[in-house]
Design a protein around this motif. Sequence first.
Motif, PDB file in Angstrom:
ATOM      1  N   TYR A   1     -25.333  50.449  59.753  1.00 20.10           N
ATOM      2  CA  TYR A   1     -24.223  51.217  60.308  1.00 20.10           C
ATOM      3  C   TYR A   1     -24.487  52.722  60.273  1.00 20.10           C
ATOM      4  CZ  TYR A   1     -21.347  47.110  60.970  1.00 20.10           C
ATOM      5  OH  TYR A   1     -20.862  45.912  61.425  1.00 20.10           O
ATOM      6  N   GLU A   2     -25.301  53.176  59.330  1.00 18.14           N
ATOM      7  CA  GLU A   2     -25.714  54.580  59.350  1.00 18.14           C
ATOM      8  C   GLU A   2     -26.483  54.886  60.628  1.00 18.14           C
ATOM      9  OE1 GLU A   2     -28.007  55.228  55.855  1.00 18.14           O
ATOM     10  OE2 GLU A   2     -26.299  55.818  54.629  1.00 18.14           O
ATOM     11  N   SER A   3     -27.410  53.980  60.981  1.00 20.79           N
ATOM     12  CA  SER A   3     -28.205  54.174  62.200  1.00 20.79           C
ATOM     13  C   SER A   3     -27.330  54.084  63.444  1.00 20.79           C
ATOM     14  CB  SER A   3     -29.325  53.124  62.264  1.00 20.79           C
ATOM     15  OG  SER A   3     -30.239  53.288  61.194  1.00 20.79           O
ATOM     16  N   ILE A   4     -26.399  53.133  63.453  1.00 20.65           N
ATOM     17  CA  ILE A   4     -25.495  52.994  64.594  1.00 20.65           C
ATOM     18  C   ILE A   4     -24.665  54.256  64.763  1.00 20.65           C
ATOM     19  CG2 ILE A   4     -23.451  51.776  65.459  1.00 20.65           C
ATOM     20  CD1 ILE A   4     -24.577  49.226  64.219  1.00 20.65           C
ATOM     21  N   ASN A   5     -24.191  54.788  63.640  1.00 27.18           N
ATOM     22  CA  ASN A   5     -23.364  55.992  63.713  1.00 27.18           C
ATOM     23  C   ASN A   5     -24.157  57.173  64.264  1.00 27.18           C
ATOM     24  OD1 ASN A   5     -20.703  57.126  63.117  1.00 27.18           O
ATOM     25  ND2 ASN A   5     -21.798  58.410  61.644  1.00 27.18           N
TER      26      ASN A   5
ATOM     27  N   LEU B   1     -22.457  44.345  68.091  1.00 28.84           N
ATOM     28  CA  LEU B   1     -22.084  42.928  68.109  1.00 28.84           C
ATOM     29  C   LEU B   1     -22.864  42.152  67.057  1.00 28.84           C
ATOM     30  CD1 LEU B   1     -22.000  42.306  71.986  1.00 28.84           C
ATOM     31  CD2 LEU B   1     -20.041  42.424  70.443  1.00 28.84           C
ATOM     32  N   GLU B   2     -24.163  42.386  67.006  1.00 28.44           N
ATOM     33  CA  GLU B   2     -25.008  41.676  66.040  1.00 28.44           C
ATOM     34  C   GLU B   2     -24.663  42.077  64.609  1.00 28.44           C
ATOM     35  OE1 GLU B   2     -29.768  40.864  65.130  1.00 28.44           O
ATOM     36  OE2 GLU B   2     -29.158  42.197  66.761  1.00 28.44           O
ATOM     37  N   SER B   3     -24.389  43.355  64.410  1.00 31.26           N
ATOM     38  CA  SER B   3     -24.077  43.847  63.068  1.00 31.26           C
ATOM     39  C   SER B   3     -22.768  43.276  62.553  1.00 31.26           C
ATOM     40  CB  SER B   3     -24.012  45.378  63.080  1.00 31.26           C
ATOM     41  OG  SER B   3     -25.239  45.928  63.490  1.00 31.26           O
ATOM     42  N   ARG B   4     -21.805  43.105  63.448  1.00 29.40           N
ATOM     43  CA  ARG B   4     -20.520  42.552  63.041  1.00 29.40           C
ATOM     44  C   ARG B   4     -20.684  41.132  62.511  1.00 29.40           C
ATOM     45  NH1 ARG B   4     -17.474  43.499  67.595  1.00 29.40           N
ATOM     46  NH2 ARG B   4     -17.727  41.394  68.415  1.00 29.40           N
ATOM     47  N   GLU B   5     -21.481  40.337  63.201  1.00 27.72           N
ATOM     48  CA  GLU B   5     -21.702  38.954  62.783  1.00 27.72           C
ATOM     49  C   GLU B   5     -22.407  38.890  61.437  1.00 27.72           C
ATOM     50  OE1 GLU B   5     -23.800  37.000  65.886  1.00 27.72           O
ATOM     51  OE2 GLU B   5     -22.127  37.075  67.315  1.00 27.72           O
ATOM     52  N   ILE B   6     -23.435  39.735  61.264  1.00 29.42           N
ATOM     53  CA  ILE B   6     -24.184  39.701  60.008  1.00 29.42           C
ATOM     54  C   ILE B   6     -23.337  40.233  58.857  1.00 29.42           C
ATOM     55  CG2 ILE B   6     -25.264  41.981  60.061  1.00 29.42           C
ATOM     56  CD1 ILE B   6     -27.043  38.672  59.217  1.00 29.42           C
TER      57      ILE B   6
ATOM     58  N   GLU C   1     -34.836  46.790  61.865  1.00 31.07           N
ATOM     59  CA  GLU C   1     -35.614  46.464  60.664  1.00 31.07           C
ATOM     60  C   GLU C   1     -34.695  45.974  59.546  1.00 31.07           C
ATOM     61  OE1 GLU C   1     -38.359  48.766  57.290  1.00 31.07           O
ATOM     62  OE2 GLU C   1     -37.847  49.769  59.174  1.00 31.07           O
ATOM     63  N   GLU C   2     -33.580  46.671  59.370  1.00 27.70           N
ATOM     64  CA  GLU C   2     -32.623  46.265  58.337  1.00 27.70           C
ATOM     65  C   GLU C   2     -31.975  44.925  58.671  1.00 27.70           C
ATOM     66  OE1 GLU C   2     -32.256  47.669  55.506  1.00 27.70           O
ATOM     67  OE2 GLU C   2     -33.399  49.477  55.879  1.00 27.70           O
ATOM     68  N   LEU C   3     -31.716  44.682  59.945  1.00 27.02           N
ATOM     69  CA  LEU C   3     -31.134  43.402  60.345  1.00 27.02           C
ATOM     70  C   LEU C   3     -32.095  42.251  60.061  1.00 27.02           C
ATOM     71  CD1 LEU C   3     -29.389  44.370  63.705  1.00 27.02           C
ATOM     72  CD2 LEU C   3     -28.261  43.577  61.621  1.00 27.02           C
TER      73      LEU C   3
ATOM     74  N   GLU D   1     -12.270  45.632  67.961  1.00 23.99           N
ATOM     75  CA  GLU D   1     -12.867  44.718  66.994  1.00 23.99           C
ATOM     76  C   GLU D   1     -13.136  45.420  65.661  1.00 23.99           C
ATOM     77  OE1 GLU D   1     -13.306  41.382  67.636  1.00 23.99           O
ATOM     78  OE2 GLU D   1     -12.165  41.969  69.413  1.00 23.99           O
ATOM     79  N   SER D   2     -13.374  46.735  65.716  1.00 26.33           N
ATOM     80  CA  SER D   2     -13.666  47.466  64.481  1.00 26.33           C
ATOM     81  C   SER D   2     -12.479  47.450  63.529  1.00 26.33           C
ATOM     82  CB  SER D   2     -14.066  48.914  64.807  1.00 26.33           C
ATOM     83  OG  SER D   2     -12.956  49.668  65.262  1.00 26.33           O
TER      84      SER D   2
END
Length: 243
Positions: free
Chosen positions: A53-57, A162-167, A23-25, A84-85
């Motif tokens: 990133y909160e959700s990913i964590n 992967l998607e979050s890194r690009e955004i 949703e955030e993306l 990559e991080s």
Amino acid sequence: MACHTRSVSLPTRSHPFLLKAEEELNKLQAYIGSSSLTCEIMLDALKAVGHVYESINELLCMSSNQNGFSHMQHRRWIEQELEESVKLLDICSTSRDNLDIIKYYVQDLELATRRGDLVASKCKLRDYNLIVKKASRDLKMQIFNKNESPEGDSLVVISLLLESREITISVLQSIFSYLSRQIIDQKSSKWSIVSRLVNKRTIACKGDAASIRVNVEELENGVESLFRHLIQCRVSLLNICSL
């Protein structure tokens, strides 16, 4: 953020944390696609990235999720993301440092215009433009490994990373794109802009130096908050690799 023990299976695409991240993306795509960027839009975008990133964590911290990543093939993906991080943290840290430098250039510009010092104002304007362009150029030069997104629900968290890194890179680029338009009016010469700065204490009819300084400070704080979220995710990835 402390990891919470949960007795659930590997997250699927219907998992609440995953749905929240997606949703955030979707919000971020709208922010980045905006034709008229504002400081408010950029701050909202930084908050949205932080929520992702909160959700990913949370997903990474799930005990059963960590056990699921113990599979050799899964561990390979985690190790790649761990590598990559580091790059992403460096980029975020550099962007934060550049915003700090820009803030002081704007402060100097503000002081020079208050004194009515046309020459000093011109120099500070040039310095501002140079650091903003450099920050934008540095981001465009960043290269990440083009890892293909893994298929299947078992590695949906990796796909999200992967998607979050690009955004995240796109959001940081948009910040400096926004700042580059706060002082320069492409239809006017730099000297005429400085003249207006001194005589009218305005910057290309977009607001005075004080308001721009406040915006830069807010953006710097937003990037700092994002940096902390990235640190948390990296710690979670390290914890998985240590199992």
